[in-house]
Every structure is written in structure tokens, then in C-alpha cells.
Write an enzyme that holds these catalytic residues in place. Structure first.
Site, PDB file in Angstrom:
ATOM      1  N   VAL A 150      13.180 -18.116   3.707  1.00 47.69           N
ATOM      2  CA  VAL A 150      12.788 -16.937   4.481  1.00 47.69           C
ATOM      3  C   VAL A 150      13.781 -16.862   5.626  1.00 47.69           C
ATOM      4  O   VAL A 150      13.750 -17.677   6.535  1.00 47.69           O
ATOM      5  CB  VAL A 150      11.353 -17.045   5.019  1.00 47.69           C
ATOM      6  CG1 VAL A 150      11.011 -15.816   5.855  1.00 47.69           C
ATOM      7  CG2 VAL A 150      10.349 -17.211   3.879  1.00 47.69           C
TER       8      VAL A 150
ATOM      9  N   TYR B 174       3.340 -21.837   8.064  1.00 49.58           N
ATOM     10  CA  TYR B 174       4.623 -21.824   8.773  1.00 49.58           C
ATOM     11  C   TYR B 174       4.672 -23.023   9.719  1.00 49.58           C
ATOM     12  O   TYR B 174       4.036 -23.019  10.783  1.00 49.58           O
ATOM     13  CB  TYR B 174       4.753 -20.509   9.529  1.00 49.58           C
ATOM     14  CG  TYR B 174       6.113 -20.221  10.110  1.00 49.58           C
ATOM     15  CD1 TYR B 174       7.192 -21.080   9.951  1.00 49.58           C
ATOM     16  CD2 TYR B 174       6.318 -19.048  10.836  1.00 49.58           C
ATOM     17  CE1 TYR B 174       8.436 -20.788  10.487  1.00 49.58           C
ATOM     18  CE2 TYR B 174       7.553 -18.743  11.377  1.00 49.58           C
ATOM     19  CZ  TYR B 174       8.606 -19.616  11.203  1.00 49.58           C
ATOM     20  OH  TYR B 174       9.834 -19.323  11.742  1.00 49.58           O
TER      21      TYR B 174
ATOM     22  N   LYS C  91       6.600 -22.332   4.850  1.00 48.72           N
ATOM     23  CA  LYS C  91       7.884 -21.991   5.454  1.00 48.72           C
ATOM     24  C   LYS C  91       8.238 -23.146   6.376  1.00 48.72           C
ATOM     25  O   LYS C  91       7.527 -23.425   7.349  1.00 48.72           O
ATOM     26  CB  LYS C  91       7.822 -20.679   6.233  1.00 48.72           C
ATOM     27  CG  LYS C  91       9.181 -20.286   6.831  1.00 48.72           C
ATOM     28  CD  LYS C  91       9.109 -18.995   7.635  1.00 48.72           C
ATOM     29  CE  LYS C  91      10.481 -18.688   8.261  1.00 48.72           C
ATOM     30  NZ  LYS C  91      10.425 -17.505   9.145  1.00 48.72           N
TER      31      LYS C  91
ATOM     32  N   THR D  28      10.641 -12.855  14.003  1.00 48.46           N
ATOM     33  CA  THR D  28      11.784 -11.943  13.927  1.00 48.46           C
ATOM     34  C   THR D  28      11.331 -10.496  14.014  1.00 48.46           C
ATOM     35  O   THR D  28      12.050  -9.637  14.523  1.00 48.46           O
ATOM     36  CB  THR D  28      12.564 -12.183  12.627  1.00 48.46           C
ATOM     37  OG1 THR D  28      12.976 -13.555  12.579  1.00 48.46           O
ATOM     38  CG2 THR D  28      13.782 -11.293  12.521  1.00 48.46           C
TER      39      THR D  28
END
Length: 295
Positions: free
Chosen positions: A210, A142, A170, A54
Site C-alpha cells: 500500500v 495497520y 499493512k 495520506t
């Protein structure tokens, strides 16, 4: 960990995957980054994740990542957990990024598996351990095979959980059974990385989320978890449902989350190869956003 022990939350509960603002000419806009970070914290984000997807990490330089982290740290102070994305297709580069993030004041490192080359699980495990040994900063792994092309398999996570600096995941693997298995057998903190799974994962023992959508709607994204913690499970489900339309348009409407966030916030351009949202997409996003706020 006993079955009744509370889940760890090493970085808080409600984290925002923060955009990286740029000026009209495409340069890093540190003033806007500081202002946005302060706003997110004031609106209920426990922590911030910088230089993730992001945050347009593929198109920001190593120096820009460190500069952004230092600026946000100075703005929000020491009490707000800051994580920095340091994953790479090159282990040596990931290690360099990890060390620079530690020097710049990161409280944690967000690390994706080495992407594109699709290494086997033994190599994925070795990569994470190499980064974990490179600094004194804890890691959030992640798991997002849709982007990296490689899964962090549950059995690999079970082994990695033994490392004292590998503390969180995540989770964007869309495998609730696999996540539940790891939750049951480790003390890893699981953070949802897919907004539609924030509440379901939290209900089975997740630590929080998140969220990209939290850039524009931090309080509505937090509200279902607050209600769940208060024992109001029906209210949590209702509040979660209110976010569905905006989440769908922002995260599953064909445009990357970075693009949709910047369209709603007028937060400067995206860097190529990304392109700005078109007028029709922006109008739809704004209508869904206003409907959620009116909620």
C-alpha cells in the site's frame, strides 16, 4: 496453510494510499478525486486505500469520508478493491466509521490501533475484534507504531488471525523478523506500507504493498514486483533501486507523504495543521521524479 500454498491477496497486489484532493478553498474536490482514481487504476494499481493518513483522514469529516468513497466507487466500478480508513482513538467512533464505510461500498477497512492512549495489547486486541464484529467487511490491520504510539505485537496478530474478517496487515513496524513469524504461522496477507520494504517483504511472502509514492509513480513502484514474479530477481532489485531517491525525498525527507504528493501533482492544498512544501523541497522532488521517469 501449507508452506507451499500461495499467499492470499484479498485486495490485489499493488495498492495506492490515495490522496484526497481539495479545491483552492479547501473543500472536497470529488471531480479531481474521481479523475485521480481512474488514472491510478489505468496505470496499474490493483486497488485504492481512501481516507488513510495520506488521504488526510485526521482533517476530513465522517461525511466527507463516505462521500469520497461513494464518488470513487462510482468512478472505478465494482472490480477495483476499495478500502477505507476507519481507525480512531475512540472504539465507538471507529465502529461508526466502519459501518458508514460498509454502507458507502467499501471492500475492506484499514484500521490503525487506538492511538495516543497507548492501550495494552489485550485492549488493542479487543478494539480490533469489536470493529471486525461490527460489519461484514474484511479488515486490514495497520501496524504503524511510529504514528500511533502502540505496536500490534506479533503474538497479538497470531490471535487476531483466527477471526474470519481479519485478513490482512499493512506493515509499517520495521520488524521483518516479526512479520516473517506471522507469515509463517497464519494466512494473513502482508502488505508493505514502507516503500523501501516493498520488495524485501514481497520476497519473504508478502502480498504486495500500500504505497503513497504510487500516487505519482504507479508503474515504477509496480515494476519490481512484476520482475520478481517473472523470476527476474536481479532486474527486480535494479528497478527497486531506481525508486530509492524519490522514495527517500517523499517519505523520509522531513515532510509528510501527503505534502510531497500534492507538491508533485499540484493536487490542491493540504489542510492545516499540514503546510505546503517550500520551493526548494518542490524543486528537489521534481528533479528526483523526472530522474525516475527517465530511468
Amino acid at each position: 496453510m501449507t508452506p507451499t500454498a500461495p499467499r492470499p491477496r484479498p485486495f490485489g497486489r499493488t495498492l495506492c494510499a490515495m490522496i484526497t484532493p481539495f479545491t483552492a478553498t479547501g473543500a472536497l474536490d470529488l471531480d479531481a478525486a474521481r479523475a485521480h482514481a481512474a488514472h491510478l487504476v489505468a496505470e496499474g494499481c490493483d486497488g485504492l486505500v481512501l481516507s488513510g493518513t495520506t488521504g488526510e483522514s485526521p482533517t476530513t469529516s465522517d461525511a466527507e469520508k463516505a462521500e469520497l468513497l461513494r464518488a470513487v466507487r462510482a468512478e472505478v466500478g465494482a472490480g477495483v478493491p476499495l478500502l477505507s480508513g476507519v481507525g480512531s482513538a475512540d472504539t465507538a467512533h471507529a465502529v461508526r466509521l466502519a459501518r458508514k464505510a460498509e454502507e458507502a461500498g467499501a471492500d475492506g477497512l484499514l484500521v490503525v490501533p487506538p492511538y495516543y492512549s497507548r492501550p495494552p495489547q489485550g485492549a488493542v486486541e479487543a478494539y480490533f475484534l469489536r470493529i471486525a464484529e461490527a460489519t461484514g467487511v474484511p479488515l486490514m490491520l495497520y501496524d504503524i507504531p511510529g504514528r500511533t504510539g502502540v505496536r500490534i505485537e506479533p503474538e497479538t496478530l497470531l490471535r487476531l488471525a483466527d477471526h474470519p474478517r481479519i485478513v490482512a496487515v499493512k506493515d509499517c513496524a520495521y520488524d521483518l523478523l516479526g512479520s516473517t513469524k506471522v507469515l509463517a504461522r497464519t494466512s494473513l496477507a502482508y502488505y508493505s506500507g514502507c516503500e523501501e520494504l516493498n520488495l524485501p517483504l514481497y520476497a519473504v511472502g508478502g502480498a504486495g504493498y500500500v504505497s503513497t509514492v504510487a500516487n505519482v509513480a504507479p508503474r515504477p513502484m509496480r515494476a519490481p514486483l512484476d520482475a520478481f514474479d517473472a523470476g527476474r530477481t536481479a532486474e527486480a532489485a535494479r528497478l527497486n533501486g531506481l525508486t530509492a531517491r524519490l522514495v527517500e525525498l517523499m517519505m523520509a525527507g522531513g515532510l509528510p507523504g501527503t505534502v510531497t504528493v500534492k507538491a508533485l501533482l499540484d493536487a490542491g492544498p493540504v489542510r492545516e495543521p499540514l503546510q505546503p512544501a517550500g520551493r526548494e523541497a518542490v524543486d528537489g522532488l521534481r528533479a528526483a521524479y523526472e530522474e525516475l521517469l527517465a530511468g
